[in-house]
Design an enzyme around this catalytic site. Structure first.
Site, PDB file in Angstrom:
ATOM      1  N   ARG A 109     -16.106   7.949  14.926  1.00 33.66           N
ATOM      2  CA  ARG A 109     -15.125   7.818  13.830  1.00 33.66           C
ATOM      3  C   ARG A 109     -14.877   6.340  13.584  1.00 33.66           C
ATOM      4  O   ARG A 109     -14.617   5.581  14.518  1.00 33.66           O
ATOM      5  CB  ARG A 109     -13.826   8.511  14.227  1.00 33.66           C
ATOM      6  CG  ARG A 109     -12.631   8.177  13.339  1.00 33.66           C
ATOM      7  CD  ARG A 109     -11.428   8.979  13.779  1.00 33.66           C
ATOM      8  NE  ARG A 109     -10.200   8.649  13.118  1.00 33.66           N
ATOM      9  CZ  ARG A 109      -9.159   8.025  13.688  1.00 33.66           C
ATOM     10  NH1 ARG A 109      -9.235   7.627  14.961  1.00 33.66           N
ATOM     11  NH2 ARG A 109      -8.074   7.789  13.027  1.00 33.66           N
ATOM     12  N   ARG A 135       1.308   1.773   5.763  1.00 32.76           N
ATOM     13  CA  ARG A 135       1.116   0.974   6.980  1.00 32.76           C
ATOM     14  C   ARG A 135       1.738  -0.381   6.786  1.00 32.76           C
ATOM     15  O   ARG A 135       1.789  -0.902   5.660  1.00 32.76           O
ATOM     16  CB  ARG A 135      -0.374   0.807   7.286  1.00 32.76           C
ATOM     17  CG  ARG A 135      -0.999   2.069   7.846  1.00 32.76           C
ATOM     18  CD  ARG A 135      -2.406   1.805   8.327  1.00 32.76           C
ATOM     19  NE  ARG A 135      -3.003   3.031   8.805  1.00 32.76           N
ATOM     20  CZ  ARG A 135      -3.146   3.372  10.078  1.00 32.76           C
ATOM     21  NH1 ARG A 135      -2.753   2.553  11.035  1.00 32.76           N
ATOM     22  NH2 ARG A 135      -3.710   4.505  10.426  1.00 32.76           N
ATOM     23  N   LYS A 154      -7.509  16.170   7.024  1.00 28.85           N
ATOM     24  CA  LYS A 154      -6.581  15.920   8.141  1.00 28.85           C
ATOM     25  C   LYS A 154      -5.287  16.695   7.911  1.00 28.85           C
ATOM     26  O   LYS A 154      -4.666  16.566   6.855  1.00 28.85           O
ATOM     27  CB  LYS A 154      -6.298  14.419   8.279  1.00 28.85           C
ATOM     28  CG  LYS A 154      -7.492  13.686   8.895  1.00 28.85           C
ATOM     29  CD  LYS A 154      -7.397  12.193   8.734  1.00 28.85           C
ATOM     30  CE  LYS A 154      -6.507  11.528   9.736  1.00 28.85           C
ATOM     31  NZ  LYS A 154      -6.599  10.037   9.619  1.00 28.85           N
ATOM     32  N   THR A 161      -5.856  12.804  18.817  1.00 26.08           N
ATOM     33  CA  THR A 161      -4.716  11.921  19.110  1.00 26.08           C
ATOM     34  C   THR A 161      -4.091  12.113  20.485  1.00 26.08           C
ATOM     35  O   THR A 161      -3.620  13.205  20.805  1.00 26.08           O
ATOM     36  CB  THR A 161      -3.632  12.026  18.010  1.00 26.08           C
ATOM     37  OG1 THR A 161      -4.287  11.934  16.744  1.00 26.08           O
ATOM     38  CG2 THR A 161      -2.613  10.901  18.125  1.00 26.08           C
TER      39      THR A 161
HETATM   40  N1  ADP Z   1     -12.163  -0.724  12.933  1.00 23.43           N
HETATM   41  C1  ADP Z   1     -11.157  -1.278  13.610  1.00 23.43           C
HETATM   42  N2  ADP Z   1     -10.967  -2.610  13.611  1.00 23.43           N
HETATM   43  C2  ADP Z   1      -9.945  -3.165  14.300  1.00 23.43           C
HETATM   44  N3  ADP Z   1      -9.057  -2.464  15.045  1.00 23.43           N
HETATM   45  C3  ADP Z   1      -9.191  -1.149  15.093  1.00 23.43           C
HETATM   46  C4  ADP Z   1     -10.240  -0.470  14.384  1.00 23.43           C
HETATM   47  N4  ADP Z   1     -10.125   0.845  14.611  1.00 23.43           N
HETATM   48  C5  ADP Z   1      -9.070   0.996  15.427  1.00 23.43           C
HETATM   49  N5  ADP Z   1      -8.507  -0.187  15.725  1.00 23.43           N
HETATM   50  C6  ADP Z   1      -7.370  -0.451  16.628  1.00 23.43           C
HETATM   51  O1  ADP Z   1      -7.303   0.626  17.561  1.00 23.43           O
HETATM   52  C7  ADP Z   1      -6.032   1.294  17.455  1.00 23.43           C
HETATM   53  C8  ADP Z   1      -6.213   2.777  17.734  1.00 23.43           C
HETATM   54  O2  ADP Z   1      -7.085   3.382  16.797  1.00 23.43           O
HETATM   55  P1  ADP Z   1      -6.613   4.627  15.927  1.00 23.43           P
HETATM   56  O3  ADP Z   1      -5.960   5.619  16.812  1.00 23.43           O
HETATM   57  O4  ADP Z   1      -7.790   5.079  15.138  1.00 23.43           O
HETATM   58  O5  ADP Z   1      -5.561   3.931  14.955  1.00 23.43           O
HETATM   59  P2  ADP Z   1      -4.226   4.359  14.200  1.00 23.43           P
HETATM   60  O6  ADP Z   1      -3.389   5.187  15.117  1.00 23.43           O
HETATM   61  O7  ADP Z   1      -3.603   3.024  13.876  1.00 23.43           O
HETATM   62  O8  ADP Z   1      -4.651   5.105  12.986  1.00 23.43           O
HETATM   63  C9  ADP Z   1      -5.535   0.953  16.044  1.00 23.43           C
HETATM   64  O9  ADP Z   1      -4.142   1.040  15.905  1.00 23.43           O
HETATM   65  C10 ADP Z   1      -6.034  -0.474  15.881  1.00 23.43           C
HETATM   66  O10 ADP Z   1      -5.176  -1.372  16.523  1.00 23.43           O
HETATM   67  C1  PEP Z   2      -5.627  10.967  13.703  1.00 22.77           C
HETATM   68  C2  PEP Z   2      -4.523  10.565  13.129  1.00 22.77           C
HETATM   69  O1  PEP Z   2      -4.565   9.736  12.053  1.00 22.77           O
HETATM   70  P1  PEP Z   2      -4.511   8.133  12.042  1.00 22.77           P
HETATM   71  O2  PEP Z   2      -5.111   7.639  13.338  1.00 22.77           O
HETATM   72  O3  PEP Z   2      -5.285   7.731  10.839  1.00 22.77           O
HETATM   73  O4  PEP Z   2      -3.071   7.784  11.948  1.00 22.77           O
HETATM   74  C3  PEP Z   2      -3.191  11.050  13.560  1.00 22.77           C
HETATM   75  O5  PEP Z   2      -2.210  10.771  12.849  1.00 22.77           O
HETATM   76  O6  PEP Z   2      -3.121  11.743  14.580  1.00 22.77           O
END
Ligand code: ADP
Ligand code: PEP
Length: 524
Positions: free
Chosen positions: A67, A108, A254, A312
C-alpha cells in the site's frame, strides 16, 4: 479426532465447540516456519521501508501486497517506491499487488518545522486554513471550509482521536481551540470533526484526481483505495475516471464513515474490495462499535464475493517493540477466524523500527490460526452453502461486478460451490482454474476452501488479484494452458508456491468457467 457437524452456518458458536472438542496437544505443536498463509498481507511503505533492501525484506518475509499512502510523500517519492517494488518483485519472481491509497475528502494538518509539535493539555492552539507549515502556536490545514462550518463548542480530533481539542472561539480567519487531551502531533496527521456538518464534499478532491491520473499514467496500478466512501456513487465516480483512462485498476472502498455503514451492501456490491479502516472509523462512530461491526462487514463481503482487508493498529506496539501485545495477537487471530481475506500493516511497516519483524510476526500468527482453523473445520468449506443461500437473497441488488448478466454471475457462484463439494467428496488437494476476470476468482476464493485455489493466467493483473484474496494463489503463464499443460504447470509450480515437494497422484478439482463445469482430475 473430533467430528464437526457440517452445519452450513459456521458461526462462532459452532467454532467454539469444535475447538473445545479437540485433542489439545495440537495447540502445543510448533508453528511450521515454511508454511505459506492463505490470508494475505498488505504492507504500507514509508520512511522505514523506502530502500531496495527494506522493501525486499518485507516482501521476502511474506507481504503479498503493497500500500502506498498518497496522503504522504510526493509523486517523486512514490515513483521511487513503486519502481523498487516492481524491481524486487521481478528479482524474487514473486508477483505483488500494488495499491494506491487516495486521501479522499480527509482533512489533514500540514507539516511542522522539525516534523512535529507538542500540544500541552489545557493550552490553546489556533487552527488556520492555509498551505503554509504550522508552528508551535498554529495548526494549518489546506481545507478552507473548516473555518466557516465549525462552531464554538465542537470537538476537533487529531491523529485518529489521540489528541482532542474543543473550539473555544471563532475568528474571521481562525478557530481558537483549547487542548483537552494533548500529545505530540506529527506532520500531516488526520483531523476529524465528528459534530461538524461540512456540507457536501466531493468523493474525489482535485488532489485525488491528480493522483489517480499520475498513478494510471506512470504505474501499473492494481488497486486504488478510496477513502471516506459514503455511497456507491463515490465508487462509481472513481470507476468512471479509471475507465476514461482506458485502465482496469480495481477499487477497494474504505469503510470509515457512518454513512458507509448505512449503505454497506450497496457499496460492497460495486467494489472490488473493502478496507475496514478502523482508525478513522473509531473516531467517527466510537471505538466500542468497531470490533463487532468488523464481523458483520466481513460476512457481508464474503456473501458478495468481495475481498476484505482488516486495517490499522494490528501490531501497533511493534512500531517500537520487537514483539506484539497479546491483545494484538488476538486481534489478528480473530480477523482470520472471522474470514478476512487480508490484514494490513500500516505504521508498523511505514514508519516503525521493525518492519520486517512485524511482517514475520503477522505471518506466524496467520499460519498458526489457519492451521488450528483447518483442524477445527476439516471440511473444505463449511461456509459455502451458507454463503450461497445468502447470495440468493441478493437478487434485488444493483450488483455491478464487471459487465455480467445476473444469470451469468449466478452460474459462476454455482460452479464455485460445486467445486467445493467435489473437493470434499474426492479429498482434492487444490482447486485450479483459468479465470477470465477477477470476479470468477473472487467468487471462488470467498467460499474460503481450506485448500489452495490456483489461478493460472496470461494476465498479470489477474495473478496479482490472488495476492489480496484468501486461499488464492496465482501462476503467470505465456499462453492459455491445455489440460496437459495444466498438470505440468501445477506439478512444477507447486513446490515454488508452497515450499513442499509432494504433488504426485493427488486429486484436484478443475473449474472451467467458460462451460461452468467443475471436474475432478489427478496430478500425474
Ligand atoms: N509515502 C510516505 N511518505 C512519508 N511518510 C509516510 C508515507 N507513508 C506513510 N508515512 C508515515 O507513516 C505513518 C503511518 O502510515 P499510515 O498508517 O499509512 O498513515 P496515516 O495513519 O497517517 O494515514 C504516517 O502517518 C506517516 O508519518
Ligand atoms: C486505514 C486508514 O486510513 P488512513 O491511514 O488513510 O487514515 C484508517 O483510518 O484506519
Amino acid at each position: 479426532m473430533q467430528t464437526v457437524a457440517q452445519d452450513p452456518v459456521a458461526s462462532s458458536f459452532h467454532a467454539r465447540h469444535a475447538i473445545l472438542a479437540t485433542d489439545t496437544t495440537r495447540f502445543l505443536q510448533p508453528t511450521p516456519s515454511n508454511r505459506v498463509p492463505f490470508t494475505k498481507l498488505f504492507a504500507t511503505l514509508g520512511p522505514s521501508t523506502n530502500t531496495y533492501e527494506t522493501i525486499r525484506s518485507v516482501i521476502e518475509a511474506g507481504a503479498t501486497a503493497i500500500r502506498m499512502n498518497f496522503s504522504h510523500g510526493t509523486h517523486e517519492s512514490h515513483t521511487e517506491l513503486y519502481n523498487t517494488v516492481r524491481k524486487v518483485s521481478a528479482d524474487l519472481k514473486k508477483e505483488v499487488a500494488v495499491m494506491v491509497d487516495l486521501q479522499g475528502p480527509k482533512l489533514r494538518c500540514n507539516r511542522f518545522p522539525g516534523g512535529s509539535i507538542h500540544l500541552h493539555t489545557n493550552a490553546t492552539i489556533d487552527l488556520v486554513a492555509s498551505n503554509e507549515m504550522g508552528n508551535d502556536t498554529t495548526i494549518t490545514t489546506p481545507f478552507e471550509p473548516m473555518i466557516t462550518h465549525c462552531q464554538v463548542g465542537e470537538p476537533v480530533l487529531l491523529d485518529d482521536g489521540y489528541i482532542r481539542l474543543v473550539i473555544s472561539e471563532k475568528k474571521s480567519d481562525r478557530l481558537v481551540c483549547k487542548v483537552i487531551q494533548g500529545g505530540e502531533l506529527k506532520d500531516k496527521k488526520g483531523i476529524n470533526l465528528p459534530m461538524t456538518d461540512l456540507g457536501p464534499m466531493p468523493a474525489l478532491s482535485e488532489k485525488d484526481r491528480a493522483d489517480v491520473e499520475f498513478a494510471l499514467s506512470n504505474f501499473d496500478t492494481d488497486y486504488f483505495a478510496l477513502s471516506f466512501v459514503r455511497n456507491p456513487e463515490d465508487v462509481m465516480e472513481l470507476k468512471a475516471l479509471i475507465a476514461q483512462h482506458g485502465k482496469k485498476a480495481q477499487i477497494f472502498a474504505k469503510i470509515e464513515k457512518p454513512e458507509s455503514i448505512r449503505r454497506l451492501d450497496d457499496i460492497i456490491a460495486v467494489s472490488d474490495g473493502i478496507l475496514y479502516a478502523r482508525g478513522d472509523l473509531a473516531v467517527e462512530i466510537g471505538i466500542a462499535k468497531v470490533p463487532f461491526l468488523q464481523k458483520h462487514v466481513t460476512q457481508r463481503c464474503q456473501h458478495f464475493g468481495v475481498p476484505i482487508c482488516i486495517c490499522t493498529q494490528m501490531l501497533e506496539s511493534m512500531t517500537k517493540n520487537l514483539a506484539p501485545t497479546r491483545a494484538e495477537a488476538s486481534d489478528v487471530c480473530n480477523a482470520v477466524f472471522d474470514g478476512a481475506d487480508a490484514v494490513m500493516l500500516s505504521g508498523e511497516c511505514a514508519s516503525g523500527s521493525h518492519p520486517t519483524e512485524a511482517v514475520r510476526m503477522m505471518i506466524e500468527l496467520l499460519n498458526e490460526t489457519e492451521i488450528q482453523l483447518a483442524l477445527s473445520f476439516p471440511a473444505a468449506s463449511s461456509l459455502a452453502p451458507h454463503i450461497l443461500k445468502q447470495r440468493d437473497e441478493y437478487d434485488g441488488h444493483d450488483f455491478q461486478q464487471g459487465s455480467f448478466e445476473k444469470a451469468s454471475y449466478k452460474n459462476i457462484w454455482k460452479v464455485c460451490a460445486s467445486a467445493v463439494s467435489l473437493v470434499e467428496q474426492n479429498k482434492a488437494k487444490l482447486i485450479a482454474c483459468v479465470p477470465s476476470n477477477s470476479f470468477e476468482l473472487r467468487s471462488l476464493s470467498s467460499l474460503q476452501p481450506q485448500i489452495p485455489v490456483i489461478a493460472i493466467s496470461t494476465d498479470k493483473s489477474l495473478v496479482r488479484t490472488t495476492r489480496v484474496c484468501r486461499s488464492a494463489f496465482g501462476i503467470f503463464v505465456d499462453k492459455e494452458p491445455s489440460e496437459a499443460d495444466l498438470k505440468t504447470i501445477l506439478v512444477n509450480e507447486w513446490p515454488v508456491l508452497f515450499k513442499e515437494e509432494d504433488t504426485k497422484s493427488k486429486p484436484f478439482v478443475f473449474i472451467d468457467f467458460r462451460s461452468c463445469t467443475a471436474t475432478t482430475m489427478y496430478l500425474p
